[in-house]
Design a protein around this motif. Structure first.
Motif, PDB file in Angstrom:
ATOM      1  N   ASP A 145      -0.913  21.094 -39.965  1.00 18.87           N
ATOM      2  CA  ASP A 145      -0.429  20.570 -38.688  1.00 18.87           C
ATOM      3  C   ASP A 145       0.471  21.570 -37.975  1.00 18.87           C
ATOM      4  O   ASP A 145       0.478  21.645 -36.741  1.00 18.87           O
ATOM      5  CB  ASP A 145       0.322  19.254 -38.908  1.00 18.87           C
ATOM      6  CG  ASP A 145      -0.620  18.072 -39.051  1.00 18.87           C
ATOM      7  OD1 ASP A 145      -1.837  18.307 -39.066  1.00 18.87           O
ATOM      8  OD2 ASP A 145      -0.150  16.928 -39.162  1.00 18.87           O
ATOM      9  N   LEU A 157       1.087  16.600 -30.301  1.00 17.24           N
ATOM     10  CA  LEU A 157       0.605  15.959 -31.521  1.00 17.24           C
ATOM     11  C   LEU A 157       1.384  14.695 -31.846  1.00 17.24           C
ATOM     12  O   LEU A 157       0.816  13.696 -32.295  1.00 17.24           O
ATOM     13  CB  LEU A 157       0.692  16.949 -32.692  1.00 17.24           C
ATOM     14  CG  LEU A 157      -0.253  18.153 -32.647  1.00 17.24           C
ATOM     15  CD1 LEU A 157       0.003  19.069 -33.830  1.00 17.24           C
ATOM     16  CD2 LEU A 157      -1.712  17.703 -32.626  1.00 17.24           C
ATOM     17  N   LEU A 161       0.224  11.916 -29.508  1.00 20.29           N
ATOM     18  CA  LEU A 161      -1.087  11.427 -29.945  1.00 20.29           C
ATOM     19  C   LEU A 161      -0.957  10.505 -31.149  1.00 20.29           C
ATOM     20  O   LEU A 161      -1.589   9.440 -31.202  1.00 20.29           O
ATOM     21  CB  LEU A 161      -1.986  12.612 -30.300  1.00 20.29           C
ATOM     22  CG  LEU A 161      -2.697  13.326 -29.147  1.00 20.29           C
ATOM     23  CD1 LEU A 161      -3.430  14.555 -29.668  1.00 20.29           C
ATOM     24  CD2 LEU A 161      -3.657  12.392 -28.440  1.00 20.29           C
ATOM     25  N   ASP A 162      -0.133  10.884 -32.127  1.00 23.01           N
ATOM     26  CA  ASP A 162       0.066  10.040 -33.311  1.00 23.01           C
ATOM     27  C   ASP A 162       0.649   8.685 -32.928  1.00 23.01           C
ATOM     28  O   ASP A 162       0.263   7.651 -33.474  1.00 23.01           O
ATOM     29  CB  ASP A 162       0.979  10.745 -34.306  1.00 23.01           C
ATOM     30  CG  ASP A 162       0.257  11.834 -35.082  1.00 23.01           C
ATOM     31  OD1 ASP A 162      -0.981  11.817 -35.103  1.00 23.01           O
ATOM     32  OD2 ASP A 162       0.940  12.710 -35.655  1.00 23.01           O
ATOM     33  N   LYS A 217      -8.944   9.303 -35.801  1.00 25.26           N
ATOM     34  CA  LYS A 217      -7.730  10.013 -35.395  1.00 25.26           C
ATOM     35  C   LYS A 217      -7.865  11.509 -35.680  1.00 25.26           C
ATOM     36  O   LYS A 217      -7.550  12.347 -34.825  1.00 25.26           O
ATOM     37  CB  LYS A 217      -6.529   9.441 -36.154  1.00 25.26           C
ATOM     38  CG  LYS A 217      -5.212  10.102 -35.807  1.00 25.26           C
ATOM     39  CD  LYS A 217      -4.112   9.708 -36.782  1.00 25.26           C
ATOM     40  CE  LYS A 217      -3.907   8.223 -36.843  1.00 25.26           C
ATOM     41  NZ  LYS A 217      -2.733   7.870 -37.698  1.00 25.26           N
ATOM     42  N   ASN A 218      -8.349  11.840 -36.866  1.00 29.34           N
ATOM     43  CA  ASN A 218      -8.510  13.250 -37.212  1.00 29.34           C
ATOM     44  C   ASN A 218      -9.586  13.920 -36.372  1.00 29.34           C
ATOM     45  O   ASN A 218      -9.481  15.104 -36.027  1.00 29.34           O
ATOM     46  CB  ASN A 218      -8.849  13.393 -38.697  1.00 29.34           C
ATOM     47  CG  ASN A 218      -7.675  13.044 -39.588  1.00 29.34           C
ATOM     48  OD1 ASN A 218      -6.526  13.266 -39.220  1.00 29.34           O
ATOM     49  ND2 ASN A 218      -7.956  12.485 -40.758  1.00 29.34           N
ATOM     50  N   ARG A 235      -7.986  14.731 -32.986  1.00 28.82           N
ATOM     51  CA  ARG A 235      -7.072  15.869 -33.125  1.00 28.82           C
ATOM     52  C   ARG A 235      -7.856  17.174 -33.248  1.00 28.82           C
ATOM     53  O   ARG A 235      -7.495  18.203 -32.653  1.00 28.82           O
ATOM     54  CB  ARG A 235      -6.169  15.677 -34.345  1.00 28.82           C
ATOM     55  CG  ARG A 235      -5.109  14.614 -34.157  1.00 28.82           C
ATOM     56  CD  ARG A 235      -4.547  14.170 -35.496  1.00 28.82           C
ATOM     57  NE  ARG A 235      -3.793  15.236 -36.140  1.00 28.82           N
ATOM     58  CZ  ARG A 235      -2.478  15.346 -36.102  1.00 28.82           C
ATOM     59  NH1 ARG A 235      -1.768  14.470 -35.417  1.00 28.82           N
ATOM     60  NH2 ARG A 235      -1.856  16.319 -36.733  1.00 28.82           N
TER      61      ARG A 235
END
Length: 353
Positions: A267, A296, A299-300, A313-314, A317
Motif C-alpha cells: 500500500d 486511498l 476510497l477505504d 475493493k481490491n 484499487r
C-alpha cells in the motif's frame, strides 16, 4: 532637421511571466492526485448519501485522517528510497517488530527509552538494507524482501501474540484530538515536512534525484551514489519506526501482525506511485505521496460505508493505480519520442555533412 524628443514616456514594462517550474499545471501529478482525492471525496459523498449513509461527518473525517497516519508515515519514507531508484519491501515486518520492541520496552522502562530503541532498530535495518543493495550489488527488491523474511522469522520464532504494555500517557498520541483533527496527524505533517525539506532543499535531496534519474551520470558528476542510497534507506526505516510507535500507541501493546495485516509494504508503494513518483526514480516527491495516501484512505472509507466486498475493493484499487500510472506516463513517453526524433534528425544531418 526634426528634433528628437527626450521627454517621451518610456514604454510600459511587460509583465514578467512566471517560469514553467513556478506555475501549477493540471498535468502535474501532484496537482492531479490532490484533485483526484477531492473528486473521489465528492463522488463518495453522493454515493453514500444515496445509499442512505452519512459521509461528510466529523467522525468520518476524523477516521479518514486517523487511518492516513500510519500509511502516510511509511509512504513518505518509501518515497525517499524510490526517488533513488531503490525500494523497501521490509517495512511491514519492521513495523510489527517495532511495535513489539516499543511495547515491551515501555512495560519495563521509560517511554523515551522505548522511542530511542525503536528508532535505533529502524536505523539499523535501514542501514543493513542500504549496505546490501550498494555493497553486495543485490537488487533492492530481492535485498529488502530477504530482510523481510529475516524479520518475519525472528517474529514468528519469538512471539505468538500481542506482547508488552503501552502506558496510557503514550496512548494519547493515538487517541487525542484537537477538534476533529487527531494529534497524530501533526506527527505525520512534521515527518513529511522534514522529508520534503531534505529532498527539496538539501544537497542530499538533490543527490537523491540525480541518483534516481541517471545513476551513471550522477556518479560521473561527483555524486556519491552508494552513500545516497544508504541514507535514503535509513530515512525510510526511521519513518517506519515512527509508524510503529504510532501503531503501538493505538493498539496499547505490540502486535506481530501490526504491519502485515494492513499490507503497509504494497500500500505504501501504491500511494507513492499514485502521487506521481516514478518507480525508476528521479521524479516525484513527498507532496504527491501525501495526496496518494489521502486518496486511498478516502476510497477505504467509502468502501467500508457501502460494505463493499473485499475482492471488489481490491479490484477498484488496482484499476485506480494502473490508470494513474498510465496517465502519468503519457507525457514522458511523448517527450521520449521527441528526443528520439531529434537525435535521428541530428544523425541524418551529420551523415549528409
Amino acid at each position: 532637421m526634426t528634433a528628437v524628443r527626450t521627454d517621451a514616456p518610456a514604454p510600459a514594462a511587460r509583465p514578467r511571466r512566471l517560469p514553467a517550474a513556478g506555475r501549477l499545471k493540471l498535468t502535474d501529478p501532484v496537482v492531479g492526485v490532490w484533485l483526484a482525492a477531492a473528486a473521489v471525496t465528492l463522488i463518495g459523498w453522493i454515493v453514500v448519501t444515496i445509499d442512505g449513509g452519512q459521509f461528510m461527518t466529523q467522525s468520518n473525517a476524523t477516521g479518514i485522517l486517523q487511518n492516513s497516519v500510519a500509511l502516510g508515515l511509511v509512504a513518505v519514507g518509501q518515497s525517499a528510497v524510490i526517488l533513488t531508484g531503490s525500494l523497501d519491501l521490509s517495512v511491514a515486518y519492521l513495523i510489527s517488530l517495532g511495535t513489539l520492541v516499543a511495547a515491551e520496552t515501555m512495560e519495563g522502562g521509560s517511554v523515551i527509552t522505548a522511542v530511542l530503541a525503536v528508532l535505533a532498530l529502524s536505523a539499523a535495518v535501514g542501514l543493513a538494507n542500504g549496505l546490501i543493495v550498494t555493497g553486495l550489488k543485490v537488487n533492492a527488491f530481492i535485498a529488502t524482501l530477504g530482510m523481510a523474511f529475516i524479520l518475519r522469522g525472528y517474529i514468528e520464532d519469538n512471539y505468538t501474540g500481542p506482547s508488552g504494555d503501552v502506558p496510557a500517557s503514550f496512548q494519547r498520541l493515538g487517541y487525542d484530538r484537537i477538534g476533529f483533527i487527531p494529534v497524530s496527524v501533526f506527527l505525520l505533517i512534521a515527518v513529511a515536512a522534514v522529508l520534503w525539506l531534505v529532498t527539496k532543499r538539501t544537497r542530499l535531496g538533490h543527490h537523491m534525484y540525480a541518483t534516481g534519474g541517471d545513476e551513471h551520470a550522477a556518479r560521473l558528476s561527483g555524486v556519491r551514489t552508494k552513500r545516497t542510497v544508504i541514507y535514503a534507506h535509513v530515512l525510510c526505516s526511521l519513518c517506519v519506526g515512527a509508524a510503529a510507535l504510532f501503531l503501538a500507541s493505538r493498539l496499547g501493546a505490540g502486535a506481530p501482525w501490526a504491519g502485515t495485516e494492513a499490507r503497509y509494504d504494497l500500500d505504501s508503494i501504491a500511494a507513492v506511485v499514485l502521487g506521481g513518483t516514478a518507480l525508476a526514480g528521479g521524479r516525484g516527491g513527498v507532496a504527491g505521496t501525501l495526496g496518494g495516501v489521502l486518496l486511498l484512505s478516502v476510497l477505504d472509507s467509502i468502501f467500508n460505508q457501502l460494505s463493499v466486498d473485499p475482492f471488489f475493493k481490491n479490484v477498484v484499487r488496482g484499476v485506480v493505480i494502473i490508470a494513474a500510472v498510465a496517465l502519468y506516463a503519457r507525457p514522458f513517453r511523448r517527450r521520449a519520442k521527441e528526443r528520439d526524433r531529434a537525435r535521428k534528425e541530428q544523425a541524418q544531418k551529420g551523415a549528409l555533412a
